[in-house]
Design a protein around this motif. Structure first.
Motif, PDB file in Angstrom:
ATOM      1  N   ARG A   1       0.937  -1.375  -0.524  1.00  0.00           N
ATOM      2  CA  ARG A   1       0.370   0.008  -0.035  1.00  0.00           C
ATOM      3  C   ARG A   1       0.831   0.831  -0.345  1.00  0.00           C
ATOM      4  O   ARG A   1       0.996   2.250  -0.762  1.00  0.00           O
ATOM      5  CB  ARG A   1      -0.893   0.033   1.547  1.00  0.00           C
TER       6      ARG A   1
ATOM      7  N   VAL B   1       1.867   1.998  -3.226  1.00  0.00           N
ATOM      8  CA  VAL B   1       0.472   2.916  -3.686  1.00  0.00           C
ATOM      9  C   VAL B   1       0.551   3.997  -4.120  1.00  0.00           C
ATOM     10  O   VAL B   1       0.434   4.761  -4.477  1.00  0.00           O
ATOM     11  CB  VAL B   1      -1.116   2.123  -3.881  1.00  0.00           C
TER      12      VAL B   1
ATOM     13  N   SER C   1      -4.489   0.278  -7.605  1.00  0.00           N
ATOM     14  CA  SER C   1      -4.689   0.725  -6.393  1.00  0.00           C
ATOM     15  C   SER C   1      -5.687  -0.554  -6.524  1.00  0.00           C
ATOM     16  O   SER C   1      -5.655  -1.975  -5.488  1.00  0.00           O
ATOM     17  CB  SER C   1      -5.450   1.300  -5.582  1.00  0.00           C
TER      18      SER C   1
END
Length: 205
Positions: free
Chosen positions: A137, A140, A147
């Motif tokens: 994450r 991202v 995502s």
């Protein structure tokens, strides 16, 4: 008069750029930083990286030339930097941002006679699935990695955490470089790995 002699002797040292290193004649005197504080990847530069645990690479033009890291233009050398006593801080300056990480291994693909490297690769590791998901994450958020691709994989592996999965997420290009997270997950192992590939953005992208 003695003071004047000392001043005269010091002038040639300043003009030639020679510096007597702290620690005496056994200290490393070979320059190990390219212009702007970026790393060199010749033998002396790699040893300096291992000692300092820090490396900066300049891809602000969108590519990394061999000449910019102290290697001959067109050299087929493929530098591989691995630290065995802690991680190094890596910063890769891109056209629109910086790729940053803490890693114990950095590799460059130079097995060609081009003037630049085709790829920079480094490794991220995590000891738990939660930490692994956090690394994904973070990619991202930092690099514009898709995502949907990331969350789809996270959802899949969370339902079967003991399984294996090799999966490359859709690359991100927000730094002006193409950053791909190649996930190498094996729930039976203590350490999980992400191989990060940093490439020039393909023409027309």
């Amino acid at each position: 008069m003695k003071r004047l002699a000392r001043v005269v002797l010091a002038v040639p040292l300043l003009l030639t750029g020679c510096v007597v290193p702290y620690g005496g004649a056994d200290s490393v005197t070979t320059p190990t930083a390219a212009a702007g504080g970026y790393a060199r990847l010749d033998k002396a530069g790699i040893e300096q990286i291992k000692a300092s645990k820090a490396v900066r690479l300049n891809m602000s033009s969108g590519r990394l030339t061999k000449e910019s890291v102290g290697l001959e233009d067109g050299s087929s050398q493929a530098p591989d930097v691995q630290t065995r006593d802690g991680e190094m801080a890596l910063d890769i300056q891109g056209p629109a941002g910086t790729v940053s990480a803490r890693t114990d291994r950095l590799r460059l693909n130079g097995m060609n006679t081009r003037s630049d490297f085709s790829e920079v690769t480094y490794f991220l590791t995590a000891r738990t699935l939660e930490d692994y998901k956090a690394l994904i994450r973070e990619g991202v958020d930092r690099y514009g990695i898709d995502s949907g691709s990331a969350e789809g994989w996270i959802e899949s592996i969370s339902s079967r955490p003991g399984k294996e999965s090799d999966f490359a997420l859709t690359p991100g290009t927000s730094t002006g470089l193409q950053v791909t997270y190649d996930l190498r997950y094996d729930g039976s192992k203590d350490v999980q790995v992400i191989i990060v590939h940093v490439n020039p953005v393909p023409a027309g992208s």
